[in-house]
Design a protein around this motif. Structure first.
Motif, PDB file in Angstrom:
ATOM      1  N   GLU A  34       0.865  -1.165   0.000  1.00 57.51           N
ATOM      2  CA  GLU A  34       0.000   0.000   0.000  1.00 57.51           C
ATOM      3  C   GLU A  34       0.909   1.225   0.000  1.00 57.51           C
ATOM      4  O   GLU A  34       1.852   1.300   0.787  1.00 57.51           O
ATOM      5  N   MET A  35       0.665   2.170  -0.917  1.00 54.91           N
ATOM      6  CA  MET A  35       1.541   3.341  -1.011  1.00 54.91           C
ATOM      7  C   MET A  35       0.717   4.610  -1.050  1.00 54.91           C
ATOM      8  O   MET A  35      -0.290   4.672  -1.741  1.00 54.91           O
ATOM      9  N   PRO A  36       1.152   5.641  -0.313  1.00 56.57           N
ATOM     10  CA  PRO A  36       0.435   6.919  -0.395  1.00 56.57           C
ATOM     11  C   PRO A  36       0.589   7.549  -1.774  1.00 56.57           C
ATOM     12  O   PRO A  36       1.459   7.144  -2.558  1.00 56.57           O
ATOM     13  N   GLU A  37      -0.226   8.542  -2.029  1.00 58.05           N
ATOM     14  CA  GLU A  37      -0.184   9.279  -3.291  1.00 58.05           C
ATOM     15  C   GLU A  37       1.192   9.903  -3.518  1.00 58.05           C
ATOM     16  O   GLU A  37       1.866  10.302  -2.559  1.00 58.05           O
ATOM     17  N   LEU A  38       1.603  10.053  -4.769  1.00 53.99           N
ATOM     18  CA  LEU A  38       2.836  10.741  -5.155  1.00 53.99           C
ATOM     19  C   LEU A  38       4.080  10.193  -4.468  1.00 53.99           C
ATOM     20  O   LEU A  38       4.996  10.926  -4.134  1.00 53.99           O
ATOM     21  N   THR A  39       4.069   8.894  -4.242  1.00 56.22           N
ATOM     22  CA  THR A  39       5.209   8.250  -3.595  1.00 56.22           C
ATOM     23  C   THR A  39       5.653   7.068  -4.453  1.00 56.22           C
ATOM     24  O   THR A  39       4.820   6.344  -4.994  1.00 56.22           O
ATOM     25  N   PHE A  40       6.950   6.920  -4.597  1.00 57.41           N
ATOM     26  CA  PHE A  40       7.468   5.783  -5.362  1.00 57.41           C
ATOM     27  C   PHE A  40       8.663   5.199  -4.629  1.00 57.41           C
ATOM     28  O   PHE A  40       9.119   5.757  -3.628  1.00 57.41           O
ATOM     29  N   LEU A  41       9.164   4.071  -5.127  1.00 57.48           N
ATOM     30  CA  LEU A  41      10.270   3.401  -4.446  1.00 57.48           C
ATOM     31  C   LEU A  41      11.563   3.527  -5.238  1.00 57.48           C
ATOM     32  O   LEU A  41      11.568   3.447  -6.467  1.00 57.48           O
ATOM     33  N   ASN A  42      12.660   3.719  -4.523  1.00 55.86           N
ATOM     34  CA  ASN A  42      13.991   3.724  -5.115  1.00 55.86           C
ATOM     35  C   ASN A  42      14.775   2.578  -4.485  1.00 55.86           C
ATOM     36  O   ASN A  42      15.031   2.577  -3.287  1.00 55.86           O
ATOM     37  N   ILE A  43      15.127   1.605  -5.334  1.00 56.42           N
ATOM     38  CA  ILE A  43      15.813   0.404  -4.840  1.00 56.42           C
ATOM     39  C   ILE A  43      17.260   0.395  -5.321  1.00 56.42           C
ATOM     40  O   ILE A  43      17.537   0.644  -6.495  1.00 56.42           O
ATOM     41  N   ASN A  44      18.181   0.113  -4.410  1.00 55.26           N
ATOM     42  CA  ASN A  44      19.590  -0.095  -4.762  1.00 55.26           C
ATOM     43  C   ASN A  44      19.998  -1.479  -4.284  1.00 55.26           C
ATOM     44  O   ASN A  44      19.806  -1.825  -3.118  1.00 55.26           O
ATOM     45  N   ILE A  45      20.555  -2.247  -5.219  1.00 52.30           N
ATOM     46  CA  ILE A  45      20.979  -3.612  -4.901  1.00 52.30           C
ATOM     47  C   ILE A  45      22.508  -3.660  -4.959  1.00 52.30           C
ATOM     48  O   ILE A  45      23.099  -3.275  -5.973  1.00 52.30           O
ATOM     49  N   PRO A  46      23.169  -4.095  -3.879  1.00 56.02           N
ATOM     50  CA  PRO A  46      24.630  -4.149  -3.912  1.00 56.02           C
ATOM     51  C   PRO A  46      25.114  -5.100  -5.017  1.00 56.02           C
ATOM     52  O   PRO A  46      24.505  -6.146  -5.229  1.00 56.02           O
ATOM     53  N   SER A  47      26.182  -4.713  -5.702  1.00 55.37           N
ATOM     54  CA  SER A  47      26.725  -5.556  -6.759  1.00 55.37           C
ATOM     55  C   SER A  47      27.696  -6.565  -6.153  1.00 55.37           C
ATOM     56  O   SER A  47      28.921  -6.431  -6.284  1.00 55.37           O
ATOM     57  N   ILE A  48      27.120  -7.551  -5.466  1.00 58.59           N
ATOM     58  CA  ILE A  48      27.913  -8.615  -4.838  1.00 58.59           C
ATOM     59  C   ILE A  48      27.220  -9.943  -5.124  1.00 58.59           C
ATOM     60  O   ILE A  48      26.119  -9.945  -5.691  1.00 58.59           O
ATOM     61  N   ALA A  49      27.844 -11.045  -4.776  1.00 55.94           N
ATOM     62  CA  ALA A  49      27.223 -12.353  -5.015  1.00 55.94           C
ATOM     63  C   ALA A  49      25.909 -12.438  -4.237  1.00 55.94           C
ATOM     64  O   ALA A  49      25.800 -11.902  -3.133  1.00 55.94           O
ATOM     65  N   ALA A  50      24.929 -13.114  -4.824  1.00 54.68           N
ATOM     66  CA  ALA A  50      23.592 -13.184  -4.216  1.00 54.68           C
ATOM     67  C   ALA A  50      23.646 -13.719  -2.783  1.00 54.68           C
ATOM     68  O   ALA A  50      22.937 -13.240  -1.903  1.00 54.68           O
ATOM     69  N   ALA A  51      24.530 -14.684  -2.547  1.00 55.30           N
ATOM     70  CA  ALA A  51      24.623 -15.303  -1.215  1.00 55.30           C
ATOM     71  C   ALA A  51      25.112 -14.311  -0.161  1.00 55.30           C
ATOM     72  O   ALA A  51      24.899 -14.513   1.032  1.00 55.30           O
ATOM     73  N   GLU A  52      25.786 -13.240  -0.615  1.00 53.70           N
ATOM     74  CA  GLU A  52      26.333 -12.263   0.332  1.00 53.70           C
ATOM     75  C   GLU A  52      25.348 -11.147   0.684  1.00 53.70           C
ATOM     76  O   GLU A  52      25.634 -10.316   1.551  1.00 53.70           O
ATOM     77  N   ILE A  53      24.202 -11.091  -0.006  1.00 50.31           N
ATOM     78  CA  ILE A  53      23.220 -10.034   0.282  1.00 50.31           C
ATOM     79  C   ILE A  53      22.681 -10.228   1.699  1.00 50.31           C
ATOM     80  O   ILE A  53      22.184 -11.300   2.048  1.00 50.31           O
ATOM     81  N   ALA A  54      22.807  -9.164   2.494  1.00 47.20           N
ATOM     82  CA  ALA A  54      22.450  -9.254   3.919  1.00 47.20           C
ATOM     83  C   ALA A  54      21.028  -8.773   4.189  1.00 47.20           C
ATOM     84  O   ALA A  54      20.766  -8.113   5.186  1.00 47.20           O
ATOM     85  N   GLY A  55      20.092  -9.070   3.286  1.00 43.47           N
ATOM     86  CA  GLY A  55      18.697  -8.696   3.509  1.00 43.47           C
ATOM     87  C   GLY A  55      18.317  -7.366   2.885  1.00 43.47           C
ATOM     88  O   GLY A  55      19.058  -6.822   2.054  1.00 43.47           O
ATOM     89  N   MET A  56      17.165  -6.850   3.299  1.00 39.37           N
ATOM     90  CA  MET A  56      16.615  -5.621   2.721  1.00 39.37           C
ATOM     91  C   MET A  56      16.376  -4.621   3.835  1.00 39.37           C
ATOM     92  O   MET A  56      15.991  -5.002   4.935  1.00 39.37           O
ATOM     93  N   ARG A  57      16.635  -3.336   3.566  1.00 36.64           N
ATOM     94  CA  ARG A  57      16.321  -2.312   4.558  1.00 36.64           C
ATOM     95  C   ARG A  57      15.421  -1.243   3.948  1.00 36.64           C
ATOM     96  O   ARG A  57      15.731  -0.688   2.900  1.00 36.64           O
ATOM     97  N   ILE A  58      14.311  -0.983   4.609  1.00 35.87           N
ATOM     98  CA  ILE A  58      13.448   0.117   4.198  1.00 35.87           C
ATOM     99  C   ILE A  58      14.009   1.345   4.897  1.00 35.87           C
ATOM    100  O   ILE A  58      14.114   1.370   6.130  1.00 35.87           O
ATOM    101  N   CYS A  59      14.417   2.346   4.124  1.00 38.14           N
ATOM    102  CA  CYS A  59      15.171   3.449   4.737  1.00 38.14           C
ATOM    103  C   CYS A  59      15.004   4.743   3.944  1.00 38.14           C
ATOM    104  O   CYS A  59      14.547   4.735   2.805  1.00 38.14           O
ATOM    105  N   GLY A  60      15.407   5.829   4.572  1.00 38.68           N
ATOM    106  CA  GLY A  60      15.430   7.116   3.897  1.00 38.68           C
ATOM    107  C   GLY A  60      16.741   7.295   3.147  1.00 38.68           C
ATOM    108  O   GLY A  60      17.598   6.412   3.160  1.00 38.68           O
ATOM    109  N   THR A  61      16.878   8.433   2.493  1.00 41.18           N
ATOM    110  CA  THR A  61      18.094   8.680   1.728  1.00 41.18           C
ATOM    111  C   THR A  61      19.123   9.412   2.592  1.00 41.18           C
ATOM    112  O   THR A  61      18.779  10.251   3.419  1.00 41.18           O
ATOM    113  N   GLY A  62      20.375   9.079   2.358  1.00 45.47           N
ATOM    114  CA  GLY A  62      21.462   9.703   3.110  1.00 45.47           C
ATOM    115  C   GLY A  62      22.126  10.789   2.302  1.00 45.47           C
ATOM    116  O   GLY A  62      21.556  11.333   1.348  1.00 45.47           O
ATOM    117  N   LYS A  63      23.358  11.108   2.677  1.00 48.20           N
ATOM    118  CA  LYS A  63      24.115  12.129   1.964  1.00 48.20           C
ATOM    119  C   LYS A  63      25.219  11.437   1.183  1.00 48.20           C
ATOM    120  O   LYS A  63      25.911  10.572   1.695  1.00 48.20           O
TER     121      LYS A  63
END
Ligand code: MN
Length: 251
Positions: A155-184
């Motif tokens: 469920e998403m509020p109006e005028l909101t979209f998702l930005n996903i970044n996937i680390p370029s590492i082997a799939a087995a090394e991916i340490a899960g997913m984090r829902i987060c804000g943007t940093g600097k």
């Protein structure tokens, strides 16, 4: 589900092929992408030149190249699809789109344009930081196969979209997913003054990205820890607190 794919790396980009493989498992795929790389074009629009559309051979999808930027492609794509678009996917970008990058990014702009049109939209990037480093498209495909459907159905509020970044590492090394804000994420030596063979000065922009992971729990942070970052972004740049603060000061 009718899915519109675009990117800013151009219709020949391997990331677009990877995204098409993922999208084909979710619905009917239409690809409308720039005819060449348009990275860092931001949310620009082509308004002084005609947009030409050419059909492109693509097994399992309807595909078109456009002499424009991602926002153009989304608008052309919505027309080609007679307005029946359920999902816009932009990417998979060859490189991260973290922190302030989201304002420069053509990949993110593709999702922004879809979002403004009221369509569920997601920007996806493969966070490889070094030119020539291995690009783990297979990791992105595997992760998206496992998680994209869930994210689309959120469920998403109006005028909101998702930005996903996937680390370029082997799939087995991916340490899960984090829902987060943007940093600097700022750049050092962003602008370089050089000289051409005729002794005339010119500038070339690039620079080395400097990550500022001190803002705990940001997308920059997540990627640094080998985690997929999923950041909801809102198309409302106004700062309500400052509106009130300025009103207060001027009273
Ligand atoms: Mn790009």
């Amino acid at each position: 589900m009718r899915i519109l794919l675009t990117n800013d790396d151009g219709i020949r980009a391997p990331g677009l092929q990877a995204l098409a493989l993922v999208a084909a498992k979710l619905g009917e795929v239409w690809i409308v992408a720039p005819d060449r790389e348009r990275s860092a074009c931001g949310h620009s629009l082509t308004m002084r030149d005609p947009l030409r559309v050419h059909a492109w051979e693509w097994p399992g999808a309807k595909a078109f190249e456009v002499n424009g930027v991602p926002a153009d492609c989304v608008n052309v794509g919505r027309d080609l699809m007679a307005g029946e678009v359920d999902l816009v996917l932009s990417g998979i970008n060859a490189g991260p789109n973290l922190g302030f990058d989201v304002t420069y990014s053509g990949t993110v702009a593709g999702a922004m344009e879809g979002c403004m049109a009221g369509v569920r939209s997601i920007a996806i990037s493969l966070a490889c930081f070094v030119e020539g480093a291995p690009r783990h498209w297979e990791t992105a495909i595997e992760w998206l196969d496992a998680n994209l459907r869930t994210l689309i159905e959120l469920e998403m509020p109006e005028l909101t979209f998702l930005n996903i970044n996937i680390p370029s590492i082997a799939a087995a090394e991916i340490a899960g997913m984090r829902i987060c804000g943007t940093g600097k994420r700022v750049y050092e030596d962003r602008i370089e003054r050089r000289e051409d063979p005729w002794g005339r000065g010119y500038y070339w922009q690039g620079g080395v990205a400097v990550l500022h992971p001190e803002g705990e729990g940001t997308d920059v942070d997540a990627i640094g820890e080998g985690t997929v970052s999923v950041s909801p972004l809102k198309l409302d740049w106004s700062c309500a607190a400052t509106v009130a603060a300025i009103q207060q000061q001027l009273r």
